[in-house]
Enzyme design. Structure first.
Site, PDB file in Angstrom:
ATOM      1  N   LYS A 284       1.454 -12.262   7.888  1.00 50.10           N
ATOM      2  CA  LYS A 284       0.324 -11.565   7.287  1.00 50.10           C
ATOM      3  C   LYS A 284      -0.182 -12.439   6.149  1.00 50.10           C
ATOM      4  O   LYS A 284       0.490 -12.599   5.135  1.00 50.10           O
ATOM      5  CB  LYS A 284       0.743 -10.187   6.766  1.00 50.10           C
TER       6      LYS A 284
ATOM      7  N   TYR B 156       4.880 -12.190   4.798  1.00 54.81           N
ATOM      8  CA  TYR B 156       3.712 -11.619   4.118  1.00 54.81           C
ATOM      9  C   TYR B 156       3.406 -12.449   2.883  1.00 54.81           C
ATOM     10  O   TYR B 156       4.173 -12.464   1.927  1.00 54.81           O
ATOM     11  CB  TYR B 156       4.008 -10.161   3.761  1.00 54.81           C
TER      12      TYR B 156
ATOM     13  N   THR C  58       0.823  -1.206   0.000  1.00 55.68           N
ATOM     14  CA  THR C  58       0.000   0.000   0.000  1.00 55.68           C
ATOM     15  C   THR C  58       0.857   1.254   0.000  1.00 55.68           C
ATOM     16  O   THR C  58       0.417   2.318  -0.450  1.00 55.68           O
ATOM     17  CB  THR C  58      -0.951  -0.015   1.205  1.00 55.68           C
TER      18      THR C  58
END
Length: 292
Positions: A161, A133, A45
């Protein structure tokens, strides 16, 4: 170690694409006031693929300085090159970060053994906690539960994650890893069920614009209050959906600009949100009570 609502923070930029540290300070104050549990800086992001190495480190260092110990900073330092990941991770470790987020290497599609060696090489070289992740929708490579279990044996690997949105994957991870690793959702639309199913937090895009609500959702789900969690989640569900009407972070950066928190800067190859989607995102913000 980490948990609750951890914002996958956007990287604020000026109209010419330069990093905007004044806006970064506004965002950090916004999240400190709202009770966000951690700032994940320079992740997906945060447009990490478009950041030069020096400004990537500068961004993380500035986030540490501005947060001033009030909220943990987890630095996104992963890439599809083990050597590059190791170099950047070591570079920012001395800046006072609280941990690292390391994405599955993208594009080159390593085997499970290659993934193990990639992550273990970095994890053994640092002292701060490492969060893995897994986001196969972006990387075209899936970090399987069996490999996560191997990595969880390393002292510095503390969390995962998991962005597949697959609840069966969550259960497999819990069975294989037990209490050896913390599990965080990386998919806002399924985060409530993920936490109710045993996860302890969410690395959230929605939290960029609705930090208090996302923390309340995480708190309710972690306490087992499904009714309260569902009430909050229903209010946020249009945001979970519309913040991905185009590739993340295009919609969420537009939303933050609409809220007056950042300028609308974004770096190529991403471009600003198409006008045809503006009202959809505005409607989701209104539904969540963020805009009048």
């Amino acid at each position: 170690m980490f948990g609750g609502s951890m914002v996958a923070l956007v990287t604020p930029m000026k109209s010419d694409g330069a990093l905007d540290f004044e806006a970064l300070e506004r965002l950090i104050e916004f999240h400190v006031d709202a009770g966000t549990r951690a700032l994940v800086v320079a992740g997906t992001t945060g447009e990490s693929p478009t950041l030069e190495t020096d400004e990537h480190a500068d961004l993380i260092g500035e986030a540490v300085r501005l947060s001033a110990g009030r909220v943990p900073v987890i630095a996104g330092t992963g890439s599809n090159s083990t050597a590059q990941t190791l170099h950047l991770t070591r570079k920012v470790e001395a800046m006072g970060v609280d941990g690292f987020l390391l994405v599955v290497p993208y594009y080159n599609k390593p085997s499970q053994e290659g993934l193990y060696r990639h992550f273990s090489t970095v994890a053994r070289a640092v002292e701060k906690p490492v969060v893995l992740y897994n986001v196969p929708g972006r990387t075209s490579c899936d970090l399987l539960p069996e490999t996560v279990a191997r990595l969880a044996e390393l002292d510095t690997v503390v969390g995962l994650k998991e962005a597949t949105g697959d609840m069966q994957r969550l259960q497999a991870l819990r069975e294989l890893c037990g209490d050896e690793i913390e599990l965080y959702s990386g998919d806002d639309a399924t985060a409530m069920d993920f936490i109710l199913g045993g996860g302890i937090g969410d690395v959230s895009v929605t939290a960029n614009v609705a930090p208090e609500q996302m923390q309340a959702l995480c708190d309710a789900a972690r306490s087992g209050d499904r009714e309260k969690a569902a009430e909050i989640n229903n209010r946020l569900m249009p945001l979970h959906r519309e913040l991905f009407v185009e590739c993340n972070p295009v919609p969420v950066k537009w939303a933050l600009a609409e809220m007056g928190l950042i300028q609308p800067g974004i770096r190529l190859p991403l471009v600003p949100l198409a006008e045809e989607h503006h009202e959809r995102v505005r409607a989701a913000l209104r539904h969540a009570g963020i805009l009048d």
